[in-house]
Design an enzyme around this catalytic site. Structure first.
Site: not given
Length: 189
Positions: A50, A58, A92
């Site tokens: 990330r 999004e 992540r």
């Protein structure tokens, strides 16, 4: 004299370590969205990253697909350096990604107008300046007169999901009659 020799040896040693720095390079093998990459380590381990300090729209949001495409065009298939080893709640790795030619992927996405500086996690003045320039130049998502930040989009989507669940739970439940009850009702008529 001994002190000068020692300092000279120490300086040469430190310099040689810095010059022979063997940085680990990863290959970008996937782009999940504008700010999430999949890297392959030299020992063939997959790492989901990330990108820190930024937030892209999004995928289902306006400019979400464009942000993903920009990120893919910028770094898919290329070798990159990863800086950072913190992990988010999804497991992540959170960090900065830099191309071999020195381009910081995180900064470039903001610079070209495909991400916001994620102010909740960043106070970086350089990123703020890059975002402001992209806004003023109407680059990427800043072509939209009033773009919705992804954190607001996610919050709104979550609120709608909760409201839908509540509405569904409030619907009256009709109990089905058993076969015997249906036959009795049919017989009585």
């Amino acid at each position: 004299m001994l002190k000068k020799s020692f300092l000279l040896c120490l300086f040469v040693f430190i310099l040689s370590i810095g010059c022979n720095k063997n940085e680990t390079l990863y290959k970008v093998v996937g782009v999940k969205d504008g700010d999430t990459l999949v890297l392959l380590s030299p020992d063939n381990q997959s790492i989901t990253v990330r990108l820190s300090e930024i937030d892209c729209p999004e995928k289902s949001q306006a400019f979400g697909q464009a942000a993903k495409q920009f990120t893919s065009d910028l770094c898919f298939g290329k070798r990159v350096k990863l800086t950072g080893n913190q992990h988010d709640r999804y497991g992540r790795t959170v960090g900065q990604v830099e191309l071999e030619n020195g381009v910081n992927v995180n900064y470039e996405i903001v610079k070209q107008g495909y991400a916001w500086q994620y102010r909740a996690y960043s106070k970086n003045m350089e990123l703020a300046s890059l975002e402001q320039h992209a806004r003023e130049s109407h680059l990427g998502l800043w072509q939209d007169a009033n773009p919705t930040p992804p954190w607001n989009f996610r919050k709104e989507a979550k609120t709608q999901r909760v409201e839908k669940k509540v509405k569904k739970a409030k619907r009256p439940y009709k109990k089905r009659r058993s076969r015997k009850q249906r036959d009795t009702v049919a017989f009585e008529i």
